[in-house]
Design a protein around this motif. Structure first.
Motif, mmCIF file in Angstrom:
data_model
loop_
_atom_site.group_PDB
_atom_site.id
_atom_site.type_symbol
_atom_site.label_atom_id
_atom_site.label_comp_id
_atom_site.label_asym_id
_atom_site.label_seq_id
_atom_site.Cartn_x
_atom_site.Cartn_y
_atom_site.Cartn_z
ATOM 1 N N TYR A 9 21.129 -77.770 55.252
ATOM 2 C CA TYR A 9 20.227 -76.619 55.399
ATOM 3 C C TYR A 9 19.035 -76.833 54.480
ATOM 4 N N SER B 176 16.496 -67.296 56.276
ATOM 5 C CA SER B 176 17.966 -67.245 56.327
ATOM 6 C C SER B 176 18.580 -67.840 55.065
ATOM 7 N N CYS B 177 18.092 -69.008 54.665
ATOM 8 C CA CYS B 177 18.650 -69.663 53.484
ATOM 9 C C CYS B 177 18.434 -68.816 52.232
ATOM 10 N N THR C 191 23.030 -69.690 55.080
ATOM 11 C CA THR C 191 22.572 -71.071 55.255
ATOM 12 C C THR C 191 22.992 -71.676 56.586
ATOM 13 N N SER C 192 24.064 -71.194 57.194
ATOM 14 C CA SER C 192 24.460 -71.752 58.486
ATOM 15 C C SER C 192 23.469 -71.392 59.585
ATOM 16 N N HIS D 196 17.942 -75.558 61.293
ATOM 17 C CA HIS D 196 19.283 -76.129 61.464
ATOM 18 C C HIS D 196 19.257 -77.355 62.376
ATOM 19 N N ASN E 176 25.204 -80.442 50.138
ATOM 20 C CA ASN E 176 26.181 -80.322 51.229
ATOM 21 C C ASN E 176 27.515 -81.005 50.938
ATOM 22 N N CYS F 200 20.172 -71.505 59.034
ATOM 23 C CA CYS F 200 18.899 -72.069 58.602
ATOM 24 C C CYS F 200 17.939 -72.155 59.782
ATOM 25 N N GLY G 252 17.214 -74.590 52.578
ATOM 26 C CA GLY G 252 17.234 -73.873 51.305
ATOM 27 C C GLY G 252 16.041 -72.983 51.048
ATOM 28 N N LYS H 262 29.736 -70.254 53.579
ATOM 29 C CA LYS H 262 29.031 -70.829 52.423
ATOM 30 C C LYS H 262 30.007 -71.864 51.860
#
Length: 375
Positions: A89, A95-96, A101-102, A107, A160, A104, A91, A324
């Protein structure tokens, strides 16, 4: 550094085991000696070019291993650490910044572009190449989920990888980073069903069965699993399902309505089939929620009854189980150690050289979750 990797060179495969080279880790990166890597449905749909990911490429995004080296700036990971690898992601997107983060906003580029993120774009080639006997070298795409872990070594990032205790069985828990966290997280993190909530799960693969185990832990009742493979339905009952439906033998909606006359409060669709998604929607009671997990080819459409939707029903997408990973994966590890999340019952191990056999077994239903061992 020379490594062995499974390279996809053309649409539809095969996975070719080749000797290639991997670069040293750059800023924020870590070099992981891969112990094991699960094969996921997503690896196969990228091999088949459901998404426009460049070839040739090294896939693999359920890797686990031991850190051998870290790049400049890495502070929370060190050589010798045992790690699980998960998704990438950016960051910095909305969203981040909100911790989701999923989801993003980048993505697709972060995980499927075949390149590394520079901080402003996907312009840094993957750290993979292949030397040829005539003296030239070939760029190999990678950075798949910031890992490309269908290989003996992988370059991941500090962001990650998830450090776990050294007694964690990496050969069994490698798939936590995608499939298992997706199924379990759909229950624990996304739907969060109340005790006694009714739930239908379509698809008894590794994602669906992880959802079954999670649903048992949060005391859903009934837990109804739909599939067409009798052995998988039998295993679902052993793992916590209260009822099963063989969709090859009976109408799913009618079968569910015999168990729950007014429909179910929640459903999870894990197959990626538009027809099955429609079914998972139709079994919902008023104000029920369907979570879509299964991935489909870009552009795939589904038809839904608008009046059925109007009565407060919801269909929502779920990526990576709203996980997360640095927090959620250790929780799943503990559940496994406590005997409450027995994912080992879904796994069959293969060597890296047996990858084509593992894929065939997965597609035929003989194996639920193939995990490749690098040594």
């Amino acid at each position: 550094m020379d490594i062995k990797a499974a390279v996809v060179r053309q649409k539809g495969g095969p996975f070719s085991i080749e000797c290639i080279q991997v670069d040293a880790p750059m800023d924020g990166e870590v070099l992981v000696k891969v112990v094991a890597c699960g094969i996921c449905h997503t690896d196969l749909i990228i091999r088949d070019q459901f998404y426009p990911t460049p070839l040739p490429i090294v896939l693999g995004h359920e890797g686990a291993g031991i850190v051998e080296a870290v790049g400049p700036g890495v502070k929370t990971v060190k050589p010798g650490d045992h790690v699980l690898m998960s998704f990438a992601y950016c960051g910095t997107c909305p969203s981040c910044l909100e911790g989701a983060t999923s989801y993003c906003w980048h993505h697709m580029e972060m995980n499927f572009s075949g390149k590394r993120y520079s901080g402003s774009g996907w312009t840094i080639p993957a750290p993979l190449s292949k030397k040829h006997s005539h003296g030239g070298s070939e760029q190999i795409n990678g950075a798949f989920f910031n890992q490309s872990s269908l290989a003996t070594h992988a370059i991941a990032t500090e962001g990650n990888v998830v450090v776990v205790d050294k007694d964690v069985d990496l050969k069994t828990l490698a798939p936590l980073g995608c499939g298992f966290q997706t199924g379990a997280g759909a229950v624990f993190n996304t739907l969060r069903p109340e005790v006694g909530s009714s739930l239908v799960i379509t698809g008894a693969g590794n994602v669906g069965l992880a959802a079954v185990m999670a649903a048992k832990l949060v005391k859903c009742d009934p837990i109804i699993v739909v599939d067409v493979v009798p052995e998988r339905l039998a295993l679902a009952m052993e793992l916590g399902a209260t009822h099963t439906v063989d969709a090859s033998r009976e109408d799913t909606v009618e079968a569910v309505k015999r168990i729950c006359r007014d429909g179910v409060r929640y459903s999870i669709e894990s197959t990626g089939s538009p027809k099955v998604l429609r079914t998972a929607f139709e079994v919902l009671q008023t104000r029920g929620t369907c979570g879509l997990i299964g991935g489909a080819k870009l552009g795939t459409e589904v038809s839904l009854d608008m009046t059925h939707l109007l009565f407060g029903r919801t269909v929502r997408g779920i990526l990576q189980g709203d996980s997360k990973p640095k927090k959620f994966l250790p929780q799943l590890v503990k559940l496994y150690k406590d005997g409450l999340f027995p994912v080992d019952r879904l796994i069959k191990h293969y060597s890296l050289d047996q990858i084509e056999e593992a894929v065939a077994d997965m597609k035929s239903g003989r194996t639920i979750k193939p995990v490749l061992l690098m040594e």
